[in-house]
Design an enzyme around this catalytic site. Structure first.
Site, mmCIF file in Angstrom:
data_model
loop_
_atom_site.group_PDB
_atom_site.id
_atom_site.type_symbol
_atom_site.label_atom_id
_atom_site.label_comp_id
_atom_site.label_asym_id
_atom_site.label_seq_id
_atom_site.Cartn_x
_atom_site.Cartn_y
_atom_site.Cartn_z
ATOM 1 N N ASP A 280 113.548 -2.625 -114.493
ATOM 2 C CA ASP A 280 113.355 -2.717 -115.914
ATOM 3 C C ASP A 280 112.588 -1.838 -116.643
ATOM 4 O OD1 ASP A 280 114.617 -5.460 -116.534
ATOM 5 O OD2 ASP A 280 113.089 -6.104 -114.792
ATOM 6 N N ASP B 213 107.374 -2.927 -123.297
ATOM 7 C CA ASP B 213 106.480 -3.679 -122.631
ATOM 8 C C ASP B 213 105.239 -3.237 -122.250
ATOM 9 O OD1 ASP B 213 108.069 -6.184 -123.365
ATOM 10 O OD2 ASP B 213 109.522 -5.516 -121.640
ATOM 11 N N ARG C 39 107.287 -5.488 -112.715
ATOM 12 C CA ARG C 39 107.030 -4.279 -113.767
ATOM 13 C C ARG C 39 105.708 -3.829 -113.916
ATOM 14 N NH1 ARG C 39 109.996 -5.822 -119.121
ATOM 15 N NH2 ARG C 39 109.609 -3.723 -119.142
ATOM 16 N N HIS D 238 110.344 -13.279 -125.206
ATOM 17 C CA HIS D 238 109.114 -12.724 -125.730
ATOM 18 C C HIS D 238 109.059 -13.188 -127.502
ATOM 19 C CE1 HIS D 238 109.489 -9.076 -122.943
ATOM 20 N NE2 HIS D 238 108.311 -9.745 -122.330
ATOM 21 N N CYS E 269 112.836 -3.369 -127.547
ATOM 22 C CA CYS E 269 112.243 -3.153 -126.018
ATOM 23 C C CYS E 269 112.546 -1.686 -125.507
ATOM 24 C CB CYS E 269 112.947 -3.961 -124.931
ATOM 25 S SG CYS E 269 113.421 -5.753 -125.801
HETATM 26 C C1 CIR Z 1 112.320 -8.477 -118.224
HETATM 27 O O1 CIR Z 1 112.738 -9.843 -118.186
HETATM 28 O O2 CIR Z 1 111.347 -8.185 -118.247
HETATM 29 C C2 CIR Z 1 113.506 -7.600 -118.516
HETATM 30 N N1 CIR Z 1 114.678 -8.026 -117.753
HETATM 31 C C3 CIR Z 1 113.675 -7.670 -120.051
HETATM 32 C C4 CIR Z 1 112.597 -7.148 -120.940
HETATM 33 C C5 CIR Z 1 112.735 -6.988 -122.299
HETATM 34 N N2 CIR Z 1 111.827 -6.539 -123.156
HETATM 35 C C6 CIR Z 1 111.499 -6.774 -124.378
HETATM 36 O O3 CIR Z 1 111.941 -7.849 -124.901
HETATM 37 N N3 CIR Z 1 110.467 -6.153 -124.826
#
Ligand code: CIR
Length: 256
Positions: A60, A66, A85, A160, A247
């Site tokens: 990711d 994030d 992550r 989120h 993101c």
């Molecule tokens: C996750 O589940 O962490 C990733 N597959 C997607 C993260 C998306 N990030 C965001 O919305 N800030």
């Protein structure tokens, strides 16, 4: 002047975290082409784009938002809610160190940057799974000396807070009301997403413009009728990884 940190799509994105979506095949070549177009959109809106080092083993890693909460005064390096992550933040911290003083969230805090929506001097923090109360308290302790309030917001049915609400233009929030109560944001007008487009509440403002996914044409019409100038990008592949346009970058004001 804006700086946008991004990171290329990892080949392991096929093993990304998924919470509310079923897994569907991601076309890596297409994901990378879409990501290049996203970078071009950032540049067209006036950002200087800086690529973080590739992290092919971290599924990711493209979702750099994030890993940090960046304010004009400091950058808070997060401790992401998904254990897979956590290794993403080291390179994010290294890159941000030349732009901002750094502060760090500490175990047992967990927080994803996608859960933090800054509106003026208030940081709204989504409490919907990835982010916990300890993180909210740690974040408040770090940012309150700089004049920010931190307010927790319940989030349901999406990953989120910024999957459910983002600022489309000054004073105007784009909201999916099934996931977050618009009344949590007093003093703001709320534009609701089209009910047939539940993932449409994520728009990325950069300077005078905004990047928006072509996946949500009905909500796009609503935004355009409200006078928001959009730069469309195809984000279909990161959307299969439960990502969206905010993101994939960390956008910050360059220091004078
Ligand atoms: C996750 O589940 O962490 C990733 N597959 C997607 C993260 C998306 N990030 C965001 O919305 N800030």
């Amino acid at each position: 002047m804006w700086i946008a940190f991004t990171r290329e799509v990892s080949p392991s994105i096929t093993r990304c975290e998924l919470t509310h979506q079923a897994r569907s095949p991601i076309d890596l070549a297409l994901a990378r082409a879409q990501h290049r177009a996203y970078v071009e959109a950032l540049v067209a809106l006036g950002a200087e784009v800086r690529a973080l080092p590739p992290a092919p083993e971290l599924p990711d890693a493209v979702f750099v938002e994030d890993g940090a909460v960046v304010l004009d005064e400091l950058a808070v390096i997060t401790r992401p809610g998904a254990a897979s992550r956590r290794a993403e933040t080291e390179s994010i911290a290294a890159a941000l160190a030349s732009e901002r003083p750094l502060a760090f969230l500490r175990e047992p805090a967990t927080l994803d940057g996608g859960d933090v929506l800054r509106l003026g001097r208030t940081l709204y923090v989504g409490l919907g799974g990835r982010t916990n109360e300890v993180a909210l308290e740690q974040l408040a302790a770090l940012v309150s000396p700089h004049g920010y309030d931190v307010v927790g917001v319940p989030v349901r049915g999406c990953l989120h807070l910024k999957s459910a609400v983002t600022e489309a233009a000054t004073g105007l929030l784009l909201v999916h009301p099934a996931c977050v109560d618009p009344a949590c944001f007093p003093g703001f007008r709320a534009l609701e997403v089209d009910p047939s487009e539940p993932a449409a509440a994520n728009v990325l403002r950069v300077g005078e413009g905004a990047i928006y996914s072509t996946s949500h044409p009905r909500t796009r019409e609503r935004l355009e009728r409200a006078g928001v100038r959009l730069r469309p990008v195809d984000a279909s592949e990161v959307e299969k990884a439960e990502g969206a346009v905010t993101c994939c970058s960390l956008v910050l004001r360059a220091r004078a």
